[in-house]
Motif scaffolding. Structure first.
Motif, PDB file in Angstrom:
ATOM      1  N   GLN A 352       0.839  -1.193   0.000  1.00  0.00           N
ATOM      2  CA  GLN A 352       0.000   0.000   0.000  1.00  0.00           C
ATOM      3  C   GLN A 352       0.876   1.246   0.000  1.00  0.00           C
ATOM      4  O   GLN A 352       1.894   1.304   0.687  1.00  0.00           O
ATOM      5  CB  GLN A 352      -0.918  -0.008   1.223  1.00  0.00           C
ATOM      6  N   THR A 367      -4.072   9.996   2.062  1.00  0.00           N
ATOM      7  CA  THR A 367      -4.600   9.153   0.998  1.00  0.00           C
ATOM      8  C   THR A 367      -3.798   7.864   0.949  1.00  0.00           C
ATOM      9  O   THR A 367      -2.597   7.872   1.170  1.00  0.00           O
ATOM     10  CB  THR A 367      -4.509   9.858  -0.371  1.00  0.00           C
ATOM     11  N   MET A 369      -3.440   4.014  -1.430  1.00  0.00           N
ATOM     12  CA  MET A 369      -3.782   3.316  -2.654  1.00  0.00           C
ATOM     13  C   MET A 369      -2.915   2.069  -2.763  1.00  0.00           C
ATOM     14  O   MET A 369      -1.849   1.984  -2.143  1.00  0.00           O
ATOM     15  CB  MET A 369      -3.571   4.227  -3.874  1.00  0.00           C
ATOM     16  N   CYS A 382       2.553   7.954  -8.332  1.00  0.00           N
ATOM     17  CA  CYS A 382       1.462   7.775  -7.360  1.00  0.00           C
ATOM     18  C   CYS A 382       1.256   9.031  -6.524  1.00  0.00           C
ATOM     19  O   CYS A 382       0.121   9.446  -6.270  1.00  0.00           O
ATOM     20  CB  CYS A 382       1.772   6.590  -6.447  1.00  0.00           C
ATOM     21  N   ASN A 386      -2.191  11.544  -6.615  1.00  0.00           N
ATOM     22  CA  ASN A 386      -2.999  11.802  -5.430  1.00  0.00           C
ATOM     23  C   ASN A 386      -3.055  13.290  -5.094  1.00  0.00           C
ATOM     24  O   ASN A 386      -4.085  13.800  -4.636  1.00  0.00           O
ATOM     25  CB  ASN A 386      -2.436  11.027  -4.242  1.00  0.00           C
TER      26      ASN A 386
END
Length: 604
Positions: A352, A367, A369, A382, A386
């Motif tokens: 993650q 956040t 993902m 990434c 975000n």
């Protein structure tokens, strides 16, 4: 001095001397002996930089941590060294320091029954069991040349003369005697660290982590300090309350204000009931014990971190996309390096990705993902995706100002192996020489692992039984039992009390033989724990290896089952499966008639 107590622990804190400076000096030997000041950034970044590490030669000139580079340059002999940076020159690269720390910690872990890493440059070790096994060995005075006694006055040699005289008049195997053995042992470990890494370190030795931490900072660099229990009060008179471990922050300042005290020794005048009434039962009792040098917190191995993150604060704020992309790239580079260390050292990978921001208007924002790769490019991508979802972008300027940005990887899982046992066994397929006689029975040994066939000279080799490979581990499991701590020898090899020069009426210390040295530095059998699989008592340091043994046995059963299924599937013809649907039969089902033995005879 101290009363005899077989149950008192002996804990040491190993503290590296100006660690960052030593690592840089090892990389640049020409800087050795010079006043070194380590800066995190050059003046071109972050509006200047302050000193984060100062060598002892630089401290002698009056340079202190936190000084700006322009102030350091007022000292003509000072050598400013900027820390290594990542490829984008946006953030300090701690790779060489982490690797150097690993070198030191691996040495400490070899010689301690219990090992706890406190930071990148210090660690606690519990050597109680080590010292108990050393009782009766001679004490070599040459191993105590850089040893001090907390609470004693005078030079180091004067302190040792007084301490040695005390040891000769103390009860045999007293706590002070064992504390002296611990000093010899720690001094030998420090010598090994110096020989293997070129780093010097200091040490504090006492009954718990609190006093060991205080003693370690008493005499630096390259020295060690003993703190007997009856010297704690004298040491407390010379140090501020905020110097005590866990009292350096808000709690220490609160105690100083509420109780109108400054030194640690002033805390002892408050009763336990008074402290409990002010700070509650648990905290009050804990403060009461700390005031008397009592700390029951054990030395324990730190568990693996749940998250690995890299962060950057922006005191002035940042809202330009170009600037942010530069910093994100730098953070992603550092995170990639740290995750690579996790893979190499702990054999685990994150699943993650997390991003945290502190914004001017929006406050805190987090956040997460899924994470499938952890290379720099993917991590940076990434992060920017975000950020773009959270903040609006117009003409290269974000809608809010970022004051802190952090990216990380979490939810770690074991890293997949490139090859498992089954695939390795499949690769053991070999060709039998044509002139070789077929064997009547396959062998279970490694040399005769292949089987022969009359129709083919190419067969799958029979897997070697893993139980044979782990036979040694099996025997350990079957015979292991909870053993008692090492027993104290009834008759010491050479007693300290017997090592007296009768002519001069003073202590004469024997030299350690090579055999005694090997005994002192040999590994100690540690604490045992119950295996969660077979419930057998296993050494904690061998528990991971023992669990691997169970895993291997499980894999062996799975492999044998799969091989049997493959063998059966090759000899049996596959059965035809008929399509089936609920309700009315299909045309195909109508054409297929069920035949029994009676229909066969009617047809014939």
């Amino acid at each position: 001095m101290s009363d005899d107590s077989e149950d008192e622990r002996i804990v040491a804190l190993i503290d590296m001397d100006c660690f960052y400076c030593q690592v840089i000096i090892r990389d640049q030997p020409e800087l050795r002996g010079q006043p070194i000041v380590v800066l995190q950034y050059s003046d071109a970044l972050d509006g200047g930089s302050s000193a984060i590490a100062v060598s002892y030669e630089a401290r002698a000139l009056g340079i202190k941590r936190g000084m700006r580079k322009k102030d350091v340059e007022q000292f003509p002999n000072a050598k400013c060294v900027v820390m290594p940076h990542n490829q984008n020159h946006t953030k300090a690269d701690l790779t060489i320091f982490r690797k150097a720390s690993t070198e030191v910690m691996s040495i400490l872990a070899q010689h301690a029954t219990i090992f706890e890493r406190a930071s990148i440059d210090e660690a606690y070790i519990d050597i109680t069991a080590n010292v108990k096994r050393m009782i009766g060995l001679p004490i070599n005075k040459t191993k105590l040349q850089k040893t001090y006694i907390a609470g004693m006055q005078g030079s180091q040699s004067d302190q040792m003369e007084e301490w040695c005289a005390h040891i000769t008049s103390s009860p045999h195997h007293s706590y002070d005697y064992r504390l002296t053995l611990a000093a010899v042992y720690i001094n030998m470990i420090r010598a090994q660290i110096l020989a293997d890494t070129q780093f010097t370190c200091s040490a504090g030795i006492g009954a718990n982590k609190i006093v060991a931490k205080l003693a370690a900072g008493t005499h630096k660099p390259d020295a060690q300090t003993l703190i007997p229990p009856d010297k704690i009060a004298a040491l407390y008179q010379t140090i501020s309350l905020t110097k005590i471990r866990n009292f350096g922050g808000k709690l220490g300042r609160t105690l100083q204000e509420d109780l109108s005290i400054e030194f640690a020794s002033e805390l002892v005048k408050f009763s336990q009931a008074d402290l409990i009434s002010r700070y509650g039962d648990k905290t009050g009792s804990w403060i009461y014990n700390i005031a008397r040098g009592v700390d029951n917190e054990p030395v324990k191995q730190r568990s693996l971190v749940k998250q690995t993150a890299c962060a950057k604060n922006f005191p002035q704020g940042i809202n330009l996309v170009g600037d942010l992309e530069k910093w994100v790239s730098g953070l992603a580079y550092e995170l990639e390096e740290r995750l690579a260390f996790e893979l190499e050292d702990n054999r685990r990978i994150p699943t993650q990705f997390s991003l945290h921001m502190r914004l001017k208007v929006g406050g805190s924002s987090s956040t997460v993902m899924p994470l499938v790769r952890f290379d720099q490019e993917h991590l940076a991508s990434c992060a920017m995706k975000n950020i773009m979802r959270k903040l609006k972008l117009s003409d290269g300027v974000f809608s809010d100002t970022i004051f802190m940005l952090s990216i990380g990887g979490n939810k770690f899982v074991p890293a997949p192996e490139k090859d498992n046992i089954f695939t390795m066994l499949r690769k053991m397929e070999i060709k039998k020489p044509k002139n070789e006689e077929p064997k009547s029975e396959p062998s279970d040994s490694l040399e005769g692992a292949s089987t022969s066939s009359s129709t083919s000279d190419k067969t799958l080799s029979k897997p070697q039984k893993l139980s044979g490979f782990f036979e040694k581990m099996k025997s350990e499991v079957g015979t292991s039992s909870l053993s008692s701590p090492p027993t104290t020898p009834t008759k010491p090899t050479i007693s300290v009390l017997e090592s007296v020069d009768k002519e001069n009426n003073r202590l004469s210390w024997n030299s350690l033989s090579e055999e005694d040295t090997n005994i002192m530095l040999a590994p100690v059998e540690g604490i045992k724990t119950k295996c969660p699989v077979c419930s057998k008592p296993i050494l904690e340091i061998k528990l991971a290896e023992h669990l691997d043994f169970h895993t291997a046995l499980t894999l062996q059963r799975e492999i044998e089952t799969q091989l049997r299924q493959e063998a059966v599937s090759k000899t049996e013809s596959p059965k035809r499966k008929l399509p089936f649907k609920r309700g009315r039969p299909s045309k195909l089902q109508k054409t297929i008639k069920t035949r029994d033995i009676s229909s066969f005879f009617k047809k014939s």
